[in-house]
Design a protein around this motif. Structure first.
Motif, mmCIF file in Angstrom:
data_model
loop_
_atom_site.group_PDB
_atom_site.id
_atom_site.type_symbol
_atom_site.label_atom_id
_atom_site.label_comp_id
_atom_site.label_asym_id
_atom_site.label_seq_id
_atom_site.Cartn_x
_atom_site.Cartn_y
_atom_site.Cartn_z
ATOM 1 N N ILE A 149 -10.945 -7.636 -11.738
ATOM 2 C CA ILE A 149 -9.902 -6.618 -11.862
ATOM 3 C C ILE A 149 -10.298 -5.368 -11.079
ATOM 4 O O ILE A 149 -9.479 -4.800 -10.353
ATOM 5 N N PHE A 150 -11.567 -4.949 -11.213
ATOM 6 C CA PHE A 150 -11.992 -3.762 -10.472
ATOM 7 C C PHE A 150 -11.928 -4.008 -8.969
ATOM 8 O O PHE A 150 -11.512 -3.137 -8.204
ATOM 9 N N ASN A 151 -12.314 -5.198 -8.538
ATOM 10 C CA ASN A 151 -12.233 -5.523 -7.118
ATOM 11 C C ASN A 151 -10.788 -5.441 -6.625
ATOM 12 O O ASN A 151 -10.529 -4.909 -5.540
ATOM 13 N N ALA A 152 -9.854 -5.942 -7.402
ATOM 14 C CA ALA A 152 -8.436 -5.854 -7.028
ATOM 15 C C ALA A 152 -7.995 -4.391 -6.958
ATOM 16 O O ALA A 152 -7.279 -3.996 -6.034
ATOM 17 N N ASN A 153 -8.437 -3.584 -7.927
ATOM 18 C CA ASN A 153 -8.112 -2.152 -7.904
ATOM 19 C C ASN A 153 -8.702 -1.467 -6.678
ATOM 20 O O ASN A 153 -8.056 -0.608 -6.063
ATOM 21 N N LEU A 154 -9.919 -1.834 -6.322
ATOM 22 C CA LEU A 154 -10.575 -1.252 -5.151
ATOM 23 C C LEU A 154 -9.839 -1.620 -3.870
ATOM 24 O O LEU A 154 -9.630 -0.768 -2.991
ATOM 25 N N GLN A 155 -9.419 -2.855 -3.763
ATOM 26 C CA GLN A 155 -8.662 -3.280 -2.581
ATOM 27 C C GLN A 155 -7.314 -2.575 -2.501
ATOM 28 O O GLN A 155 -6.877 -2.171 -1.423
ATOM 29 N N GLU A 156 -6.669 -2.387 -3.652
ATOM 30 C CA GLU A 156 -5.396 -1.674 -3.673
ATOM 31 C C GLU A 156 -5.597 -0.211 -3.263
ATOM 32 O O GLU A 156 -4.808 0.339 -2.499
ATOM 33 N N PHE A 157 -6.673 0.414 -3.745
ATOM 34 C CA PHE A 157 -7.013 1.783 -3.356
ATOM 35 C C PHE A 157 -7.175 1.871 -1.841
ATOM 36 O O PHE A 157 -6.621 2.752 -1.191
ATOM 37 N N SER A 158 -7.926 0.944 -1.291
ATOM 38 C CA SER A 158 -8.177 0.929 0.147
ATOM 39 C C SER A 158 -6.885 0.800 0.948
ATOM 40 O O SER A 158 -6.673 1.514 1.936
ATOM 41 N N THR A 159 -6.015 -0.084 0.518
ATOM 42 C CA THR A 159 -4.736 -0.286 1.207
ATOM 43 C C THR A 159 -3.890 0.979 1.159
ATOM 44 O O THR A 159 -3.349 1.418 2.177
ATOM 45 N N LYS A 160 -3.797 1.579 -0.018
ATOM 46 C CA LYS A 160 -2.986 2.789 -0.171
ATOM 47 C C LYS A 160 -3.544 3.955 0.639
ATOM 48 O O LYS A 160 -2.779 4.721 1.234
ATOM 49 N N VAL A 161 -4.856 4.104 0.666
ATOM 50 C CA VAL A 161 -5.474 5.174 1.468
ATOM 51 C C VAL A 161 -5.153 4.956 2.946
ATOM 52 O O VAL A 161 -4.858 5.912 3.672
ATOM 53 N N GLY A 162 -5.178 3.723 3.389
ATOM 54 C CA GLY A 162 -4.815 3.418 4.772
ATOM 55 C C GLY A 162 -3.385 3.815 5.094
ATOM 56 O O GLY A 162 -3.107 4.403 6.144
#
Length: 73
Positions: free
Chosen positions: A23-36
């Motif tokens: 779950i944290f990994n999915a949240n981290l990937q979502e954070f990365s995408t949104k920051v991009g």
């Protein structure tokens, strides 16, 4: 590849497999995408630097809270 996979790419997780880690990994990937996306909007002039900063700051706080709730210290 469909539109969702293109807009929200996911990488394979290679760490210790627990539900919390995944779950944290999915949240981290979502954070990365949104920051991009936010960075691209700011670079193209569609979002002010201050607005971009505030949005990224908010996303960072959400990610930190996610880590605190999911992962042991």
């Amino acid at each position: 590849m469909d539109k969702h996979e293109f807009l929200y790419p996911r990488s394979t997780y290679y760490g210790k497999v627990t539900p919390e880690q995944l779950i944290f990994n999915a949240n981290l990937q979502e954070f990365s995408t949104k920051v991009g996306y936010i960075s691209s909007l700011e670079t193209s002039g569609k979002l002010s630097s201050q607005d971009a900063y505030q949005q990224i700051k908010h996303l960072w706080k959400e990610l930190k809270q996610s880590k605190k709730n999911l992962l042991p210290s």
